[in-house]
Design a protein around this motif. Structure first.
Motif, PDB file in Angstrom:
ATOM      1  N   ALA A   1       0.777  -1.153   0.048  1.00 27.01           N
ATOM      2  CA  ALA A   1       0.027   0.022   0.129  1.00 27.01           C
ATOM      3  C   ALA A   1       0.919   1.295   0.017  1.00 27.01           C
ATOM      4  O   ALA A   1       0.245   2.319  -0.226  1.00 27.01           O
ATOM      5  CB  ALA A   1      -0.806   0.021   1.242  1.00 27.01           C
ATOM      6  N   TYR A   2       2.268   1.167   0.249  1.00 25.30           N
ATOM      7  CA  TYR A   2       2.867   2.477   0.650  1.00 25.30           C
ATOM      8  C   TYR A   2       3.354   3.086  -1.059  1.00 25.30           C
ATOM      9  O   TYR A   2       3.880   3.995  -1.075  1.00 25.30           O
ATOM     10  CB  TYR A   2       4.206   2.324   1.148  1.00 25.30           C
ATOM     11  N   GLY A   3       3.316   1.953  -2.056  1.00 25.63           N
ATOM     12  CA  GLY A   3       3.739   2.361  -3.466  1.00 25.63           C
ATOM     13  C   GLY A   3       5.088   2.675  -3.609  1.00 25.63           C
ATOM     14  O   GLY A   3       5.470   3.422  -4.458  1.00 25.63           O
ATOM     15  N   ASN A   4       6.012   2.250  -2.474  1.00 28.98           N
ATOM     16  CA  ASN A   4       7.221   2.533  -2.674  1.00 28.98           C
ATOM     17  C   ASN A   4       8.396   1.348  -2.551  1.00 28.98           C
ATOM     18  O   ASN A   4       9.434   1.266  -2.378  1.00 28.98           O
ATOM     19  CB  ASN A   4       7.720   3.266  -1.366  1.00 28.98           C
ATOM     20  N   GLU A   5       7.715   0.100  -3.079  1.00 23.66           N
ATOM     21  CA  GLU A   5       8.574  -1.192  -2.774  1.00 23.66           C
ATOM     22  C   GLU A   5       9.798  -1.103  -3.869  1.00 23.66           C
ATOM     23  O   GLU A   5      10.758  -1.650  -3.728  1.00 23.66           O
ATOM     24  CB  GLU A   5       7.798  -2.612  -3.104  1.00 23.66           C
ATOM     25  N   ARG A   6       9.439  -0.464  -5.022  1.00 25.29           N
ATOM     26  CA  ARG A   6      10.365  -0.409  -6.227  1.00 25.29           C
ATOM     27  C   ARG A   6      11.772   0.349  -5.383  1.00 25.29           C
ATOM     28  O   ARG A   6      12.993  -0.031  -5.533  1.00 25.29           O
ATOM     29  CB  ARG A   6       9.899   0.021  -7.326  1.00 25.29           C
ATOM     30  N   GLN A   7      11.317   1.735  -4.928  1.00 26.35           N
ATOM     31  CA  GLN A   7      12.362   2.362  -4.546  1.00 26.35           C
ATOM     32  C   GLN A   7      13.170   1.787  -3.126  1.00 26.35           C
ATOM     33  O   GLN A   7      14.361   2.135  -3.048  1.00 26.35           O
ATOM     34  CB  GLN A   7      11.813   3.784  -4.031  1.00 26.35           C
ATOM     35  N   VAL A   8      12.391   1.033  -2.320  1.00 29.09           N
ATOM     36  CA  VAL A   8      12.986   0.585  -1.184  1.00 29.09           C
ATOM     37  C   VAL A   8      14.132  -0.539  -1.847  1.00 29.09           C
ATOM     38  O   VAL A   8      15.248  -0.572  -1.263  1.00 29.09           O
ATOM     39  CB  VAL A   8      11.857  -0.119  -0.651  1.00 29.09           C
ATOM     40  N   GLY A   9      13.733  -1.490  -2.766  1.00 29.14           N
ATOM     41  CA  GLY A   9      14.329  -2.495  -3.421  1.00 29.14           C
ATOM     42  C   GLY A   9      15.549  -1.533  -4.104  1.00 29.14           C
ATOM     43  O   GLY A   9      16.901  -2.060  -3.947  1.00 29.14           O
TER      44      GLY A   9
END
Ligand code: NAP
Length: 274
Positions: free
Chosen positions: A46-54
C-alpha cells in the motif's frame, strides 16, 4: 544494534519505517540507513514504494541476506490467488528472490476472503521457500489467537501502533506467552513525543532527545521491536543511538503512565487519517 530472538528468527530491534517515503528520497533514505547500520526495513504494497526500497537496498553496500525485509499484503490481495501473485509482484519490485517477513496489513474485512484463505496461501509461500516468516498487523489479541490457530507456519509478529500514548500491555502479555514479536509502528507517535515534558526531562539525564527516550523505552521491553520512519540523516543517526543507555525501572514505569496514555490517545486519534 540489539537483535531479538523470536521463534527461529533474529530480528534487529530497530527498523526503518518507510510509509510516506517515495521516489528518489525513498531510495536514498533506505541506502543511507543501511550504510549507517540499519538492518531491518519495513514497507508495504500500500505504500507504493517497494521499487524504491528495493533500489535503496541494491545501492547500499550491504548483502541482501543481512537485511530483514518486511512487506505487507494490501486489502485487495487477500484471496489465495492474489496472495501468491501479489507477493511475487512485491518481490519483483523489491528486487529480491525471497521475503524475510510477509504480513497481513490489516484484519480482513467482512467482504474480503476469509482469514483462513489468506493464511493458507501465505503458508504455501513459506512452503515454496519464497517467504521465510509470516505475520499480521493491527490484530487484537483475540484475532492474533485466531490467526495462530489457523496457520501451520508460526505467526512471527503482530505489528501494531505502540508508543508511550498507546497502551499495548494486553497484546504484549499475549505475545510474550506465545513467543510472538510485537513490532511497534508509529513509535514516535508521528512526532507526538517530541515535546513531551516527561520525555524531555528523562532525556536530559542521559543527553538524549525525547524521540530517543521513546524508542529506548520500546526496545528495552523484552520482545518489542520499533520501526521509526526517518528521512533526514540526523534523525536516522539519532534513532540508532539508543543502544548505549538504559532507562531505570522507575523511568520505564513513568513513561508508561496510564493517565498519559489516555490523554495521548485522544490527541493521536485526532491526527489519524482513518
Ligand atoms: P513515526 O515513526 O512515529 O514518526 C515519523 C515522524 O517522526 C517523521 O515526521 C520523522 O521526521 C520524525 N522523526 C523521526 N526520527 C526523529 C527524531 N530522531 N527526532 C525528531 N523527529 C523524528 O511514524 P510512522 O511513519 O507512522 O511510523 C513508522 C513506520 O511504521 C511507518 O513508516 C511504517 O513503515 C510503519 N507503519 C505501519 C502501519 C501499519 O498499519 N502496519 C501504520 C503506520 C505506520 P523525518 O521524516 O523528517 O525524519
Amino acid at each position: 544494534m540489539d537483535v531479538i530472538q523470536v521463534q527461529d528468527a533474529s530480528v534487529p530491534a530497530l527498523g526503518l519505517g518507510t510509509w510516506q517515503l517515495t521516489g528518489p528520497r525513498c531510495r536514498e533514505t533506505v541506502q543511507t540507513a543501511l550504510e549507517m547500520g540499519y538492518r531491518h526495513v519495513d514497507t508495504a504494497q500500500a505504500y507504493g514504494n517497494e521499487r524504491q526500497v528495493g533500489m535503496g537496498i541494491q545501492a547500499a553496500d550491504v548483502d541482501r541476506e543481512d537485511v530483514f525485509l518486511v512487506t505487507k499484503l494490501d486489502g485487495g490481495n487477500r484471496s489465495a490467488r492474489r496472495v501468491r501473485q501479489s507477493a511475487r509482484e512485491s518481490m519483483n519490485r523489491l528486487g529480491t528472490d525471497s521475503l524475510d517477513l510477509l504480513l497481513i496489513h490489516w484484519p480482513n474485512l467482512p467482504w474480503m476472503p476469509a482469514l483462513s484463505e489468506t493464511l493458507g496461501a501465505m503458508n504455501d509461500l513459506v512452503d515454496d521457500g519464497l517467504v521465510d516468516h509470516i505475520g499480521v498487523s493491527n490484530f487484537s489479541p483475540s484475532l492474533l489467537d485466531e490467526a495462530r490457530e489457523l496457520s501451520d507456519a508460526p505467526i512471527l509478529t503482530d505489528q501494531v501502533q505502540y508508543h508511550p500514548y498507546w497502551d499495548q500491555r494486553k497484546l504484549l502479555d499475549y505475545c510474550r506467552i506465545h513467543d510472538v514479536l510485537l513490532t511497534a509502528y508509529s513509535p514516535l507517535a508521528r512526532g507526538g513525543v517530541l515535546d513531551d515534558p516527561a520525555l524531555v526531562q528523562i532525556g536530559n539525564r542521559y543527553g538524549k532527545s525525547p524521540a530517543q527516550v521513546a524508542l529506548r523505552w520500546l526496545v528495552q521491553q523484552p520482545g518489542v521491536a520499533a520501526i521509526p520512519k526517518a528521512s533526514s540523516r540526523e534523525h536516522l543517526d539519532a534513532n540508532l543511538a539508543i543502544f548505549d543507555f538504559e532507562l531505570t525501572d522507575e523511568e520505564m514505569a513513568e513513561i508508561r503512565s496510564p493517565s498519559k496514555a489516555k490523554t495521548g490517545y485522544h490527541y493521536l486519534r485526532s491526527q489519524l487519517p482513518f
